[in-house]
Design an enzyme around this catalytic site. Sequence first.
Site, PDB file in Angstrom:
ATOM      1  N   TYR A  35       0.809  -1.220   0.000  1.00  0.00           N
ATOM      2  CA  TYR A  35       0.000   0.000   0.000  1.00  0.00           C
ATOM      3  C   TYR A  35       0.842   1.270   0.000  1.00  0.00           C
ATOM      4  O   TYR A  35       0.316   2.347   0.259  1.00  0.00           O
ATOM      5  CB  TYR A  35      -0.965  -0.011   1.187  1.00  0.00           C
ATOM      6  CG  TYR A  35      -2.027  -1.098   1.102  1.00  0.00           C
ATOM      7  CD1 TYR A  35      -2.755  -1.311  -0.065  1.00  0.00           C
ATOM      8  CD2 TYR A  35      -2.302  -1.919   2.190  1.00  0.00           C
ATOM      9  CE1 TYR A  35      -3.723  -2.300  -0.145  1.00  0.00           C
ATOM     10  CE2 TYR A  35      -3.276  -2.919   2.107  1.00  0.00           C
ATOM     11  CZ  TYR A  35      -3.981  -3.097   0.938  1.00  0.00           C
ATOM     12  OH  TYR A  35      -4.940  -4.086   0.851  1.00  0.00           O
TER      13      TYR A  35
ATOM     14  N   TYR B 165     -11.627  -1.445   1.239  1.00  0.00           N
ATOM     15  CA  TYR B 165     -11.510  -1.073   2.657  1.00  0.00           C
ATOM     16  C   TYR B 165     -10.220  -0.330   2.957  1.00  0.00           C
ATOM     17  O   TYR B 165     -10.122   0.344   3.964  1.00  0.00           O
ATOM     18  CB  TYR B 165     -11.664  -2.296   3.549  1.00  0.00           C
ATOM     19  CG  TYR B 165     -10.411  -3.085   3.849  1.00  0.00           C
ATOM     20  CD1 TYR B 165      -9.812  -3.896   2.891  1.00  0.00           C
ATOM     21  CD2 TYR B 165      -9.841  -3.039   5.118  1.00  0.00           C
ATOM     22  CE1 TYR B 165      -8.683  -4.623   3.177  1.00  0.00           C
ATOM     23  CE2 TYR B 165      -8.703  -3.774   5.416  1.00  0.00           C
ATOM     24  CZ  TYR B 165      -8.126  -4.563   4.450  1.00  0.00           C
ATOM     25  OH  TYR B 165      -6.993  -5.292   4.729  1.00  0.00           O
ATOM     26  N   ARG B 166      -9.214  -0.441   2.104  1.00  0.00           N
ATOM     27  CA  ARG B 166      -8.018   0.403   2.185  1.00  0.00           C
ATOM     28  C   ARG B 166      -7.250   0.213   0.900  1.00  0.00           C
ATOM     29  O   ARG B 166      -7.549  -0.677   0.109  1.00  0.00           O
ATOM     30  CB  ARG B 166      -7.152   0.123   3.406  1.00  0.00           C
ATOM     31  CG  ARG B 166      -6.542  -1.245   3.482  1.00  0.00           C
ATOM     32  CD  ARG B 166      -5.564  -1.306   4.659  1.00  0.00           C
ATOM     33  NE  ARG B 166      -5.224  -2.671   4.994  1.00  0.00           N
ATOM     34  CZ  ARG B 166      -4.187  -3.017   5.735  1.00  0.00           C
ATOM     35  NH1 ARG B 166      -3.396  -2.079   6.242  1.00  0.00           N
ATOM     36  NH2 ARG B 166      -3.922  -4.268   6.006  1.00  0.00           N
TER      37      ARG B 166
END
Lengths: 521, 129
Positions: free
Chosen positions: A91, A467-468
Site C-alpha cells: 500500500y 476497505y483500504r
Amino acid sequence: MPQVFPPDISASVFDEAIGELRAAVGPDWVFAQEARLNAYNDHFAFREVSLHAPSAAVAPANVEEIQKVLAVARKHRIPLWTVSTGRNLAYGSAAPRKPGCIVLDLKRMNRILEVNERHAYAVVEPGVSYFDLYRHLRARNSRLWIDCAAPGWGGVMGNLMDRGVGYTPYGEHFMAACGMQIVLADGSVIESGMGDQPGTAAAHTYKYGRGAWIDGLFTQANFGIVTRLGIHLMPEPPGYRPYLVTFPNEEDIEPLTEIIRPLKLAMLIPNAAVSVELNLEASVAVTKAQYYTGTGPMPDSARRKMMADLNVGMWNFYAALYGPEKLMDAQWQILEESFRQIKGARFFFEKDRGHEAAFGYRAKLMRGIPNMTEFSILNWVPNGAHVGFSPMASVDGATALEQYRFARERAHKYGFDYTGEYVVGWRDMHHIFVIFYDRDDGEQKRNVYQLVNEMIDDAAAAGYGEYRTHLDFMDRIAGTYSWNDGALAKLNRSIKDTLDPGGILSPGKSGIWPGSGGRSV
Amino acid sequence: MRAGVLVVCLCLIALGAAALAAEPPKPVSADVLRAGGEAFEKWCAPCHAAGTGHAGTMALAARLGKEKSVLLERTDIADAYVKTVVRYGFRMMPPFKTTEISDADLDALAAYVASGGGKRPVAATGPSP
C-alpha cells in the site's frame, strides 16, 4: 533523483526548517540526504517514485519531541506524513501521498509500556512491531497471545490504525483497540475513552468512557497522531487445532462461503476464516516459472499440474479450533459435516502438513506467532512486487464467486494471474486480490495502474467498495464513497480543517485533503 | 535509486571488495559478532534462514541456485555489499531505515554476514552508505 522540497517551500526555508528539526530531535534523527531517505520511498512503486518522494524524514523519540516537530511544521506550513513502521509494502510503505512531505517516522517510539496478564492487554507505542511484542511476551513467559498481520515486521499500532486484520479470534484489530493517546496538530495531547478520567483504572479495559467516542476518527485518517495504544490480547487457550480443507473446483467458493457464514455467526469458526485460491496458496512454495514460462496468466493445464503436485485445492480453507479438547472435538464434528457437503472436500491437520510452507505459516499466524513466510508470495514472478485490491462484501456465496470471476477476468485482460483470497472476519468478507508484477517492468507497472483503476470503478458500479488501498488510489476510492453529494467527505474535510487548519498532518490520507492545501498530483 | 544504477553500484562494491582483499582480512571480534548476530536474528533470519518458508532464501534459490540460497553459507558476500543492499534494497527486498537498523548495528550485521556468522575473517571496507 533531484532534491525534493515541500510544496511551496524554498530551499532556504527548507534548510531553516531542517535545522530546527535537528534541534528538536537531535541531528542524528533528521534525514535529508538520499542514502538515508531512500528507505522512505515506495520500493514497489508502479508509477514514478518521485510522485511520492519525501523531502526529509524526522524521527522523534517521545511526545515532547513530536510537539516540537509540529511547531516547526506549523511555523513553515510544511506537511508531515506519519508512519509507525512503514512496512506495508502493498500500500505504499513509508512514502507520503504528496511529494515533498516530511515523513514523521515514529519507529523510535518502540516501548511496550505495560503488559497486564490479569486483564489481558498491552499498551504499546507506535514503533512496536509484531515481532517486538511477541518476543517481549515470550521473554516474560506470558500466557497472552498476540494477533499479527501476515508479515511480522508490521506495526501493532500501524496495522490497527489502518484497520488491518489478523488470523486469531482477535483478528479484527480495531475491535481489540482500547484507549488511545493522541497528539493533535496544535500540539495538544488527549486521552480517549476512560483514559480521559484522571486516575482511572479502566483505561484499557473499557473503551468508551462517556459521551462521544472518538477513537475511530483517528484510523485511516489524518486528524491527529496516535502515540500510545491499549490493545486487548487473547489468553492462551487450553488447546489449539489448525486445519485445512481443500476443494477441487473454482465454483466451490460459492457453497464454501455459504457454509462459512452460519458457522462464523455461531462462532463455531472463532477466528478469521480464510479461503485461499490456488495460485496464492502455491506462491509461498513454488514460483510461477516452475510451471509456466510463457507470457500472460498461467494456463489452466499448468494450474492443474501445480495443484496436483502440491496436493492442494483450487480453494484452500484455513481456520482453527481453540479450547479444551472435548470442546474442539464436538466443534469439529459439526465443521466436518458442514464442509463434507461439498464434493471432493479433503481435510488436513498440523501433523499432516505442518512442515509445509503454506500450512506451517498459517498455523503460526492463527496462534499469533509472527513470521515472514507470506513475503515468499513475491517470488511468484522474478523481481516481484505487489499491490492489493481489497473490496468488501457481506458473506455471500454468489458474491464470492462473482467477485472472483470479476477480478480474474480483468487480471487476465492485463496479463496477470488471479492471486487472491477471501477473509471472513465475522459478518464481513474481505476479498484480497494481490497483483504481482516485476518491479522493473514498465509495461507491467502501467498495466497494474490501469487494472486497479478499472477495477475500482467497475467494483463501485457493482456495489463493492475497497476497505483500504495504495497511495495512488486513495482519491479514486474516496470518490466512490459519494452518497448524498459526498456528505461524509464534506464532514471529514470540516473535521480536518477544524483540527488541523494548517493542513500539516498527512495531507491526502484516505482522500482527506485540507482546505488550505490542494493536491499536487 | 533506480535498479540499473544500483546494479552498477553493487558491481563497483564487488570490485572494491576485490581490491581491498589484498589487505589481510581480520577476524571479527566477539562483540561485533554478538551485535551482528542479534541484528541478523531480528531483521534477516525471518527471510534468510535455511529451510522452507523463508522468502529471501526462496528468492535466492530461484535466481542463483540452491547452493547460494542461504546467506550465512555464502562465501562470496562482502560487507559493503550487505550495507548497500540493506540501505537501498535489492529486487524484492526493501531497504531498511536508520531507525530500524542503526549504522553501528549495520556495521556489525555486515561483518556477521560477510564472515558467515563468524566462520571467516573479513576484509575491512568503508563505512555504511
